[in-house]
Design a protein around this motif. Sequence first.
Motif, PDB file in Angstrom:
ATOM      1  N   MET A   1      40.816  47.110  13.163  1.00  0.00           N
ATOM      2  CA  MET A   1      39.930  46.399  12.251  1.00  0.00           C
ATOM      3  C   MET A   1      40.034  47.073  10.881  1.00  0.00           C
ATOM      4  O   MET A   1      39.984  48.282  10.767  1.00  0.00           O
ATOM      5  CB  MET A   1      38.487  46.487  12.784  1.00  0.00           C
ATOM      6  N   ALA A   2      40.175  46.268   9.865  1.00  0.00           N
ATOM      7  CA  ALA A   2      40.253  46.782   8.494  1.00  0.00           C
ATOM      8  C   ALA A   2      38.865  46.776   7.863  1.00  0.00           C
ATOM      9  O   ALA A   2      38.004  45.969   8.216  1.00  0.00           O
ATOM     10  CB  ALA A   2      41.200  45.926   7.664  1.00  0.00           C
ATOM     11  N   LEU A   3      38.661  47.692   6.927  1.00  0.00           N
ATOM     12  CA  LEU A   3      37.393  47.769   6.208  1.00  0.00           C
ATOM     13  C   LEU A   3      37.243  46.541   5.318  1.00  0.00           C
ATOM     14  O   LEU A   3      38.096  46.257   4.481  1.00  0.00           O
ATOM     15  CB  LEU A   3      37.348  49.035   5.353  1.00  0.00           C
ATOM     16  N   ALA A   4      36.153  45.802   5.497  1.00  0.00           N
ATOM     17  CA  ALA A   4      35.847  44.643   4.651  1.00  0.00           C
ATOM     18  C   ALA A   4      35.017  45.127   3.468  1.00  0.00           C
ATOM     19  O   ALA A   4      33.964  45.736   3.664  1.00  0.00           O
ATOM     20  CB  ALA A   4      35.084  43.593   5.445  1.00  0.00           C
ATOM     21  N   THR A   5      35.500  44.881   2.261  1.00  0.00           N
ATOM     22  CA  THR A   5      34.761  45.336   1.077  1.00  0.00           C
ATOM     23  C   THR A   5      34.148  44.176   0.296  1.00  0.00           C
ATOM     24  O   THR A   5      33.415  44.408  -0.654  1.00  0.00           O
ATOM     25  CB  THR A   5      35.671  46.171   0.149  1.00  0.00           C
ATOM     26  N   GLN A   6      34.441  42.951   0.694  1.00  0.00           N
ATOM     27  CA  GLN A   6      33.793  41.802   0.083  1.00  0.00           C
ATOM     28  C   GLN A   6      32.530  41.503   0.891  1.00  0.00           C
ATOM     29  O   GLN A   6      32.452  41.787   2.078  1.00  0.00           O
ATOM     30  CB  GLN A   6      34.697  40.556   0.107  1.00  0.00           C
ATOM     31  N   SER A   7      31.554  40.893   0.239  1.00  0.00           N
ATOM     32  CA  SER A   7      30.307  40.578   0.926  1.00  0.00           C
ATOM     33  C   SER A   7      30.552  39.569   2.046  1.00  0.00           C
ATOM     34  O   SER A   7      31.262  38.582   1.871  1.00  0.00           O
ATOM     35  CB  SER A   7      29.285  40.001  -0.056  1.00  0.00           C
ATOM     36  N   ASN A   8      29.967  39.841   3.196  1.00  0.00           N
ATOM     37  CA  ASN A   8      30.000  38.913   4.322  1.00  0.00           C
ATOM     38  C   ASN A   8      28.682  38.164   4.448  1.00  0.00           C
ATOM     39  O   ASN A   8      28.488  37.409   5.400  1.00  0.00           O
ATOM     40  CB  ASN A   8      30.294  39.656   5.631  1.00  0.00           C
ATOM     41  N   PHE A   9      27.766  38.406   3.526  1.00  0.00           N
ATOM     42  CA  PHE A   9      26.456  37.764   3.559  1.00  0.00           C
ATOM     43  C   PHE A   9      26.512  36.415   2.853  1.00  0.00           C
ATOM     44  O   PHE A   9      27.103  36.300   1.773  1.00  0.00           O
ATOM     45  CB  PHE A   9      25.394  38.642   2.876  1.00  0.00           C
ATOM     46  N   ALA A  10      25.864  35.421   3.446  1.00  0.00           N
ATOM     47  CA  ALA A  10      25.748  34.120   2.784  1.00  0.00           C
ATOM     48  C   ALA A  10      24.938  34.273   1.501  1.00  0.00           C
ATOM     49  O   ALA A  10      25.192  33.584   0.516  1.00  0.00           O
ATOM     50  CB  ALA A  10      25.091  33.102   3.720  1.00  0.00           C
ATOM     51  N   ASN A  11      23.983  35.204   1.516  1.00  0.00           N
ATOM     52  CA  ASN A  11      23.147  35.456   0.344  1.00  0.00           C
ATOM     53  C   ASN A  11      23.088  36.967   0.115  1.00  0.00           C
ATOM     54  O   ASN A  11      22.161  37.638   0.581  1.00  0.00           O
ATOM     55  CB  ASN A  11      21.750  34.871   0.569  1.00  0.00           C
ATOM     56  N   PRO A  12      24.067  37.532  -0.596  1.00  0.00           N
ATOM     57  CA  PRO A  12      24.100  38.980  -0.801  1.00  0.00           C
ATOM     58  C   PRO A  12      22.869  39.515  -1.507  1.00  0.00           C
ATOM     59  O   PRO A  12      22.426  40.631  -1.221  1.00  0.00           O
ATOM     60  CB  PRO A  12      25.343  39.216  -1.646  1.00  0.00           C
ATOM     61  N   ASP A  13      22.294  38.737  -2.409  1.00  0.00           N
ATOM     62  CA  ASP A  13      21.091  39.198  -3.108  1.00  0.00           C
ATOM     63  C   ASP A  13      19.931  39.389  -2.149  1.00  0.00           C
ATOM     64  O   ASP A  13      19.142  40.333  -2.290  1.00  0.00           O
ATOM     65  CB  ASP A  13      20.696  38.220  -4.219  1.00  0.00           C
ATOM     66  N   ALA A  15      20.191  40.231   1.012  1.00  0.00           N
ATOM     67  CA  ALA A  15      20.476  41.451   1.770  1.00  0.00           C
ATOM     68  C   ALA A  15      20.103  42.683   0.943  1.00  0.00           C
ATOM     69  O   ALA A  15      19.461  43.615   1.452  1.00  0.00           O
ATOM     70  CB  ALA A  15      21.955  41.495   2.160  1.00  0.00           C
ATOM     71  N   TYR A  16      20.477  42.674  -0.327  1.00  0.00           N
ATOM     72  CA  TYR A  16      20.140  43.783  -1.227  1.00  0.00           C
ATOM     73  C   TYR A  16      18.621  43.939  -1.331  1.00  0.00           C
ATOM     74  O   TYR A  16      18.096  45.055  -1.239  1.00  0.00           O
ATOM     75  CB  TYR A  16      20.766  43.536  -2.601  1.00  0.00           C
ATOM     76  N   ARG A  17      17.925  42.823  -1.503  1.00  0.00           N
ATOM     77  CA  ARG A  17      16.455  42.882  -1.613  1.00  0.00           C
ATOM     78  C   ARG A  17      15.820  43.455  -0.350  1.00  0.00           C
ATOM     79  O   ARG A  17      14.853  44.204  -0.422  1.00  0.00           O
ATOM     80  CB  ARG A  17      15.878  41.491  -1.901  1.00  0.00           C
ATOM     81  N   ARG A  18      16.348  43.113   0.812  1.00  0.00           N
ATOM     82  CA  ARG A  18      15.802  43.647   2.064  1.00  0.00           C
ATOM     83  C   ARG A  18      15.940  45.170   2.118  1.00  0.00           C
ATOM     84  O   ARG A  18      15.027  45.869   2.558  1.00  0.00           O
ATOM     85  CB  ARG A  18      16.503  43.020   3.261  1.00  0.00           C
ATOM     86  N   ILE A  19      17.075  45.665   1.673  1.00  0.00           N
ATOM     87  CA  ILE A  19      17.279  47.117   1.675  1.00  0.00           C
ATOM     88  C   ILE A  19      16.339  47.781   0.679  1.00  0.00           C
ATOM     89  O   ILE A  19      15.702  48.794   0.991  1.00  0.00           O
ATOM     90  CB  ILE A  19      18.751  47.455   1.375  1.00  0.00           C
ATOM     91  N   VAL A  20      16.219  47.216  -0.512  1.00  0.00           N
ATOM     92  CA  VAL A  20      15.312  47.768  -1.517  1.00  0.00           C
ATOM     93  C   VAL A  20      13.875  47.739  -1.008  1.00  0.00           C
ATOM     94  O   VAL A  20      13.138  48.730  -1.116  1.00  0.00           O
ATOM     95  CB  VAL A  20      15.442  47.003  -2.855  1.00  0.00           C
ATOM     96  N   GLU A  21      13.463  46.625  -0.427  1.00  0.00           N
ATOM     97  CA  GLU A  21      12.091  46.493   0.075  1.00  0.00           C
ATOM     98  C   GLU A  21      11.801  47.471   1.217  1.00  0.00           C
ATOM     99  O   GLU A  21      10.683  47.950   1.353  1.00  0.00           O
ATOM    100  CB  GLU A  21      11.816  45.054   0.533  1.00  0.00           C
ATOM    101  N   ALA A  22      12.815  47.768   2.020  1.00  0.00           N
ATOM    102  CA  ALA A  22      12.628  48.723   3.123  1.00  0.00           C
ATOM    103  C   ALA A  22      12.268  50.106   2.601  1.00  0.00           C
ATOM    104  O   ALA A  22      11.603  50.885   3.286  1.00  0.00           O
ATOM    105  CB  ALA A  22      13.890  48.796   3.981  1.00  0.00           C
ATOM    106  N   HIS A  23      12.666  50.413   1.359  1.00  0.00           N
ATOM    107  CA  HIS A  23      12.380  51.714   0.756  1.00  0.00           C
ATOM    108  C   HIS A  23      11.061  51.749  -0.013  1.00  0.00           C
ATOM    109  O   HIS A  23      10.587  52.833  -0.357  1.00  0.00           O
ATOM    110  CB  HIS A  23      13.521  52.110  -0.196  1.00  0.00           C
ATOM    111  N   ARG A  24      10.489  50.592  -0.257  1.00  0.00           N
ATOM    112  CA  ARG A  24       9.264  50.525  -1.058  1.00  0.00           C
ATOM    113  C   ARG A  24       8.142  51.320  -0.388  1.00  0.00           C
ATOM    114  O   ARG A  24       7.875  51.160   0.790  1.00  0.00           O
ATOM    115  CB  ARG A  24       8.822  49.079  -1.268  1.00  0.00           C
TER     116      ARG A  24
END
Length: 73
Positions: A1-13, A15-24
């Motif tokens: 398996m090769a490292l995927a560096t492009q977003s695999n998320f239908a909505n990358p924003d 996913a980013y918000r979920r990670i940020v919110e988890a740290h709030r």
Amino acid sequence: MALATQSNFANPDAAYRRIVEAHRGLSDEQSATLDAALVLILANHIGDIGVLDDAIAFAKRRLPDDSQSGVTT
């Protein structure tokens, strides 16, 4: 398996918000612990040591270069 560096998320924003919110509301220490736990959980989910090695190298290339910041060691 090769490292995927492009977003695999239908909505990358989202996913980013979920990670940020988890740290709030977390302390710096709690935030670092959460990040470490997420890394280990997701690395285990991938389950490929070669991909892990590639991901570590890819991430390290994105670290700031201290020689450009005037920081001396």
